[in-house]
Design a protein around this motif. Structure first.
Motif, PDB file in Angstrom:
ATOM      1  N   GLY A  78     -54.172  13.687 -53.853  1.00 33.29           N
ATOM      2  CA  GLY A  78     -53.426  13.107 -54.959  1.00 33.29           C
ATOM      3  C   GLY A  78     -54.375  12.720 -56.075  1.00 33.29           C
ATOM      4  O   GLY A  78     -55.595  12.869 -55.962  1.00 33.29           O
ATOM      5  N   THR A  79     -53.814  12.218 -57.159  1.00 29.56           N
ATOM      6  CA  THR A  79     -54.627  11.721 -58.258  1.00 29.56           C
ATOM      7  C   THR A  79     -54.697  10.199 -58.190  1.00 29.56           C
ATOM      8  O   THR A  79     -54.128   9.570 -57.291  1.00 29.56           O
ATOM      9  N   ASP A  80     -55.342   9.616 -59.182  1.00 30.60           N
ATOM     10  CA  ASP A  80     -55.493   8.165 -59.207  1.00 30.60           C
ATOM     11  C   ASP A  80     -54.445   7.463 -60.060  1.00 30.60           C
ATOM     12  O   ASP A  80     -54.640   6.320 -60.461  1.00 30.60           O
ATOM     13  N   THR A  81     -53.313   8.135 -60.345  1.00 32.76           N
ATOM     14  CA  THR A  81     -52.224   7.426 -61.023  1.00 32.76           C
ATOM     15  C   THR A  81     -51.730   6.285 -60.144  1.00 32.76           C
ATOM     16  O   THR A  81     -51.307   5.238 -60.634  1.00 32.76           O
ATOM     17  N   ILE A  82     -51.745   6.517 -58.828  1.00 30.81           N
ATOM     18  CA  ILE A  82     -51.527   5.474 -57.827  1.00 30.81           C
ATOM     19  C   ILE A  82     -52.760   5.522 -56.931  1.00 30.81           C
ATOM     20  O   ILE A  82     -53.035   6.553 -56.327  1.00 30.81           O
ATOM     21  N   GLU A  83     -53.488   4.432 -56.865  1.00 33.85           N
ATOM     22  CA  GLU A  83     -54.779   4.459 -56.176  1.00 33.85           C
ATOM     23  C   GLU A  83     -54.591   4.298 -54.674  1.00 33.85           C
ATOM     24  O   GLU A  83     -54.212   3.239 -54.182  1.00 33.85           O
ATOM     25  N   ARG A  84     -54.837   5.400 -53.978  1.00 39.93           N
ATOM     26  CA  ARG A  84     -54.671   5.485 -52.535  1.00 39.93           C
ATOM     27  C   ARG A  84     -55.909   6.159 -51.939  1.00 39.93           C
ATOM     28  O   ARG A  84     -56.689   6.779 -52.670  1.00 39.93           O
TER      29      ARG A  84
ATOM     30  N   VAL B  56     -50.849  24.244 -61.123  1.00 44.08           N
ATOM     31  CA  VAL B  56     -51.948  24.092 -60.172  1.00 44.08           C
ATOM     32  C   VAL B  56     -52.551  25.454 -59.824  1.00 44.08           C
ATOM     33  O   VAL B  56     -53.767  25.606 -59.738  1.00 44.08           O
ATOM     34  N   SER B  57     -51.694  26.450 -59.645  1.00 43.20           N
ATOM     35  CA  SER B  57     -52.184  27.800 -59.346  1.00 43.20           C
ATOM     36  C   SER B  57     -53.040  28.339 -60.486  1.00 43.20           C
ATOM     37  O   SER B  57     -54.116  28.909 -60.269  1.00 43.20           O
ATOM     38  N   ASP B  58     -52.572  28.147 -61.716  1.00 40.76           N
ATOM     39  CA  ASP B  58     -53.332  28.616 -62.882  1.00 40.76           C
ATOM     40  C   ASP B  58     -54.686  27.912 -62.965  1.00 40.76           C
ATOM     41  O   ASP B  58     -55.707  28.532 -63.274  1.00 40.76           O
ATOM     42  N   ALA B  59     -54.684  26.604 -62.695  1.00 37.57           N
ATOM     43  CA  ALA B  59     -55.937  25.848 -62.756  1.00 37.57           C
ATOM     44  C   ALA B  59     -56.895  26.280 -61.649  1.00 37.57           C
ATOM     45  O   ALA B  59     -58.118  26.311 -61.852  1.00 37.57           O
ATOM     46  N   TYR B  60     -56.342  26.633 -60.489  1.00 35.19           N
ATOM     47  CA  TYR B  60     -57.178  27.096 -59.377  1.00 35.19           C
ATOM     48  C   TYR B  60     -57.744  28.486 -59.677  1.00 35.19           C
ATOM     49  O   TYR B  60     -58.863  28.823 -59.270  1.00 35.19           O
ATOM     50  N   GLY B  61     -56.939  29.311 -60.364  1.00 37.62           N
ATOM     51  CA  GLY B  61     -57.407  30.629 -60.769  1.00 37.62           C
ATOM     52  C   GLY B  61     -57.033  31.755 -59.849  1.00 37.62           C
ATOM     53  O   GLY B  61     -57.491  32.891 -60.028  1.00 37.62           O
TER      54      GLY B  61
ATOM     55  N   SER C 196     -56.465   9.682 -53.150  1.00 34.94           N
ATOM     56  CA  SER C 196     -56.668   9.919 -54.588  1.00 34.94           C
ATOM     57  C   SER C 196     -58.012  10.619 -54.787  1.00 34.94           C
ATOM     58  O   SER C 196     -59.048   9.978 -54.958  1.00 34.94           O
ATOM     59  N   ALA C 197     -57.963  11.942 -54.772  1.00 36.16           N
ATOM     60  CA  ALA C 197     -59.194  12.741 -54.744  1.00 36.16           C
ATOM     61  C   ALA C 197     -59.672  13.175 -56.119  1.00 36.16           C
ATOM     62  O   ALA C 197     -60.766  13.733 -56.242  1.00 36.16           O
ATOM     63  N   VAL C 198     -58.872  12.945 -57.151  1.00 38.65           N
ATOM     64  CA  VAL C 198     -59.239  13.404 -58.489  1.00 38.65           C
ATOM     65  C   VAL C 198     -58.617  12.463 -59.514  1.00 38.65           C
ATOM     66  O   VAL C 198     -57.555  11.879 -59.268  1.00 38.65           O
ATOM     67  N   SER C 199     -59.277  12.328 -60.654  1.00 43.36           N
ATOM     68  CA  SER C 199     -58.793  11.413 -61.699  1.00 43.36           C
ATOM     69  C   SER C 199     -58.021  12.163 -62.778  1.00 43.36           C
ATOM     70  O   SER C 199     -58.362  13.298 -63.147  1.00 43.36           O
TER      71      SER C 199
ATOM     72  N   ARG D 222     -55.083  19.005 -62.676  1.00 43.81           N
ATOM     73  CA  ARG D 222     -56.209  18.306 -62.048  1.00 43.81           C
ATOM     74  C   ARG D 222     -56.184  18.469 -60.527  1.00 43.81           C
ATOM     75  O   ARG D 222     -57.217  18.318 -59.871  1.00 43.81           O
ATOM     76  N   LEU D 223     -55.015  18.770 -59.958  1.00 42.27           N
ATOM     77  CA  LEU D 223     -54.893  18.876 -58.509  1.00 42.27           C
ATOM     78  C   LEU D 223     -55.617  20.087 -57.932  1.00 42.27           C
ATOM     79  O   LEU D 223     -55.830  20.164 -56.724  1.00 42.27           O
ATOM     80  N   ALA D 224     -55.997  21.020 -58.769  1.00 41.46           N
ATOM     81  CA  ALA D 224     -56.726  22.192 -58.275  1.00 41.46           C
ATOM     82  C   ALA D 224     -58.162  21.839 -57.913  1.00 41.46           C
ATOM     83  O   ALA D 224     -58.774  22.492 -57.054  1.00 41.46           O
ATOM     84  N   GLU D 225     -58.702  20.803 -58.540  1.00 36.13           N
ATOM     85  CA  GLU D 225     -60.132  20.497 -58.381  1.00 36.13           C
ATOM     86  C   GLU D 225     -60.544  20.168 -56.948  1.00 36.13           C
ATOM     87  O   GLU D 225     -61.568  20.672 -56.471  1.00 36.13           O
ATOM     88  N   PRO D 226     -59.797  19.326 -56.217  1.00 39.77           N
ATOM     89  CA  PRO D 226     -60.264  18.984 -54.867  1.00 39.77           C
ATOM     90  C   PRO D 226     -59.945  20.030 -53.805  1.00 39.77           C
ATOM     91  O   PRO D 226     -60.390  19.888 -52.653  1.00 39.77           O
TER      92      PRO D 226
END
Length: 277
Positions: free
Chosen positions: A256-262, A167-172, A265-268, A140-144
């Protein structure tokens, strides 16, 4: 029905939308002496308790949510987006507890199964007395990430290179490497990318958690003339002055993700969790 912890309301709402399941109207309160109290007015036959245990108090709230949900639901599923104490998965000295095991056993008493997102070591799932599944949400970290030029995805050590690869694979696109530590004396350690050059490239540092920011800040200082530097992590704890450390180190952005809401946290991780529900 999705039952949110007070520290995990955004993620619970996202998971509710992803699964098209209702969100419980949980109420949170405290007595004058500081003790917590929760109320779960209603649930369906299945209650999915979603609560990151970012503090000791959050652990207590989770146990309360499980108990309240159990009074109405036939099945209770506990989702730990971030499992506190998971990094204490061994006793460091004689006479010390295996804290991750103690926490897992307590959580297991109130649930039928557990999902936990990117624990530091997946072996902590073996500590639960009910079925427990690690959920890999690193992709999910590739999305933002913005459009990158000749990207290099770097993990802080060889043990975390799998996260960087995900993350690299998800980014492509992009190369993957890790930081190699070389001890130069009893008190000094040098770290640098093991093989890849960083000059003129967009660098994406990847880890499961950024807690104090010290490891990432040190890593950034070892990069040679990068174009831009991005820090990504599944769990953006960012304790104390961690965010300031990263800014002073020259990081262009933190995701980061929303596992810890900060604020970062750019992606869920809701889509990754939903696949297991």
């Amino acid at each position: 029905m999705i039952v949110p912890g007070s520290d995990t309301q955004e993620l619970a709402a996202a998971l509710s939308a992803a699964l098209d399941e209702p969100l419980a109207a949980v109420e949170y309160d405290r007595f004058a002496d500081g003790e917590r109290l929760v109320q779960v007015p209603e649930t369906d036959d299945r209650a999915v308790v979603v609560a990151s245990t970012v503090s000791d108090s959050a652990h207590v709230e989770l146990l309360q949510l499980q108990d309240a949900a159990r009074q109405q639901a036939e099945e209770v599923v506990t989702v730990l987006p971030y499992m506190g104490y998971a990094r204490q998965d061994a006793a460091f000295e004689d006479g010390q507890p295996v804290s991750a095991r103690a926490i897992a056993r307590a959580v297991a008493t109130g649930t039928d199964r557990v999902l936990t997102v990117n624990p530091h070591e997946t072996a902590v799932c073996d500590f639960f007395d009910v079925p427990a599944t690690p959920v890999d949400a690193a992709g999910r970290l590739a999305e933002p990430l913005p459009s990158l030029s000749d990207p290099l995805f770097l993990s802080p050590d060889a043990g975390a290179i799998g996260l960087a690869e995900t993350v690299s694979d998800a980014y492509g696109d992009g190369e993957v490497d890790y930081f190699e530590k070389t001890r130069t004396s009893d008190t000094e350690v040098e770290i640098e990318p093991s093989d890849a050059t960083t000059t003129g490239r967009d660098i994406v540092l990847v880890d499961d958690i950024v807690a104090t920011g010290s490891t990432m800040s040190t890593a950034v200082a070892q990069l040679t003339a990068p174009a831009r530097v991005f820090v990504t992590c599944v769990h953006p704890m960012l304790a104390a002055n961690a965010r300031t450390k990263l800014e002073r180190a020259g990081v262009d952005a933190v995701y980061g993700t929303d596992t810890i809401e900060r604020p970062v946290s750019a992606v869920s991780v809701a889509p990754a969790i939903a696949e297991h529900l």
